[in-house]
Design an enzyme around this catalytic site. Structure first.
Site, PDB file in Angstrom:
ATOM      1  CG  ASP A  86       5.958  52.347  25.098  1.00 23.00           C
ATOM      2  OD1 ASP A  86       4.720  52.317  24.970  1.00 23.00           O
ATOM      3  OD2 ASP A  86       6.525  52.102  26.186  1.00 23.00           O
ATOM      4  CD  GLU A  94       1.955  50.501  29.449  1.00 25.23           C
ATOM      5  OE1 GLU A  94       1.573  50.106  30.570  1.00 25.23           O
ATOM      6  OE2 GLU A  94       2.584  49.773  28.638  1.00 25.23           O
ATOM      7  CD  GLU A  95       5.316  47.664  27.715  1.00 25.61           C
ATOM      8  OE1 GLU A  95       5.573  47.270  28.868  1.00 25.61           O
ATOM      9  OE2 GLU A  95       4.479  47.109  26.980  1.00 25.61           O
ATOM     10  CG  HIS A 152       5.801  41.889  27.939  1.00 23.46           C
ATOM     11  ND1 HIS A 152       6.347  42.603  28.992  1.00 23.46           N
ATOM     12  CD2 HIS A 152       4.807  42.672  27.451  1.00 23.46           C
ATOM     13  CE1 HIS A 152       5.708  43.754  29.126  1.00 23.46           C
ATOM     14  NE2 HIS A 152       4.768  43.809  28.197  1.00 23.46           N
TER      15      HIS A 152
END
Length: 394
Positions: free
Chosen positions: A81, A139-140, A364
């Site tokens: 993702d 996963e995020e 990020h």
């Protein structure tokens, strides 16, 4: 024996890995919405032949490479993702999806696992046991795709699991190894302080939620600095403080949110009570009330010593000791920990930090990118380590 075979990645496969990664980078999808991503993975895996491929969740993919004889089952996991971030990189393969970006390296993780599967298929006739390739969604975002895949049965019969994360703080091409606790538990809390608002010129007629909230924020910092052993890895951060809408009005309520990271499950269990004790004491002293909610995120990533030793020795064998670095734990979270609650496993880092290539930005970040030269190294380590794990008693 298969484990002693010299693993070589040809230029054609390297080109494929980079091509897959760039396609994924250009077409990112956020957690639980990875529809096109999962279809792309499914199609690539299907083109290899020799795999049993299933969709245990709407956007999760599992491929099984079953050897000629029974044996151990080794799983390898990659997350697929992306993040809700607007990319600022000027790349030919920059994200085409507005406000969505692969800013954490999952595009590289997926490409490496595709390359690993393609290469390991060449050893199918020599494999005793099974290799399970897990392409995990979400996963995020908590609760995370790992727990959903586990509920769907993807870990049934698995003996051990390995996974990796491309890591910009580590020099490109280096392998980062950590024994025991490696990554933290990303918990969160939400707090509302209820006072009584009024005119800013008459504060004695109010119960000032901002003044009370400021005391709460200050005193919460004492939990880490004065209530927990300084040798423990704990971070408590206030990330939101919201209250009021007019310059001359004391608001009746303030909303506060925060993030707590830790490695020790025992310490983790005590922190919610410590926070609430501080909040209760301060609000009670000032005749205010409060609402408190604490949310547990992923468990800490805790590596199994024997499997970690196998990864470390394999990396040293392939790349040389100078390219393998023992690293300190980090408090970023990872739901790879969900698999480690089921079977022993090892999570390791692959460095991508290269300032000359602009791949030194933090994860990020809207300019995050990866040094693609690291991708074949990840495939080589996955392949060699998996073949060894199938044969060794770890």
């Amino acid at each position: 024996m298969v484990a002693s075979v010299e693993v070589k990645i040809g230029n054609s496969l390297v080109d494929d890995i980079i091509k897959w990664r760039r396609y994924l980078h250009q077409n990112p999808e956020i957690s639980y919405l990875e529809t096109k991503t999962s279809q792309f993975i499914y199609d690539i895996l299907s083109s290899f032949g020799g795999l049993e491929i299933t969709r245990p969740t709407p956007t999760g993919i599992v491929a099984r490479l079953i050897g000629t004889k029974p044996g151990k089952i080794v799983a390898i996991r990659a997350d697929i993702d992306a993040l809700p971030i607007q990319e600022l990189n000027d790349l030919a393969y920059a994200s085409e999806n507005e406000g969505v970006m692969h800013a954490c390296g999952h595009d590289g993780h997926t490409a490496m696992l595709l390359g690993t599967a393609k290469l390991l298929i060449e050893y199918k006739d020599q494999i005793e046991g099974e290799i399970r390739f897990i392409f995990q969604h979400a996963e995020e975002m908590t609760p995370g795709g790992a727990s959903e895949l586990i509920k769907a049965g993807v870990m049934e019969g698995v003996d051990c699991i390995i996974g990796t994360h491309l890591w910009s703080p580590l020099e490109s091409g280096k392998i980062g190894i950590c024994y025991g606790p490696m990554m933290g538990s990303p918990d969160s809390f939400f707090l509302t302080i209820n006072g009584s608002g009024g005119h800013a010129a008459l504060p004695h007629q109010t119960i000032d939620s901002i003044a009370i909230g400021a005391q709460v924020v200050t005193n919460l910092q004492h939990i880490v600095s004065r209530k927990i052993d300084p040798l423990e890895n704990v971070v408590l951060s206030i990330t939101q403080f919201q209250g009021g809408s007019e310059w001359h009005v004391i608001p009746g309520t303030v909303d506060i949110a925060g993030n707590v990271r830790s490695l020790n499950p025992s310490i983790r269990g005590k922190i919610p009570g410590m926070i609430e004790k501080v909040v209760k004491g301060i609000t009670s002293a000032h005749d205010a009330s409060y609402e408190f909610e604490y949310s547990h995120g992923f468990n800490p990533v805790i590596n199994n010593d024997l499997i970690t030793q196998e990864i470390e020795s394999t990396a040293q064998e392939i790349f040389g000791s100078a390219q393998v670095e023992r690293i300190k734990p980090v408090l970023a979270g990872e739901d790879f920990s969900a698999y480690q609650k089921i079977v022993p496993g090892c999570f390791f880092f692959i460095g991508i930090g290269n300032e000359k290539r602009g791949t030194h930005y933090p994860h990020h970040h809207p300019r995050f990118n990866i040094d693609e030269d690291a991708l074949p190294k990840g495939v080589e380590l996955f392949v060699k380590a998996t073949l060894k794990l199938l044969q060794n008693n770890v």
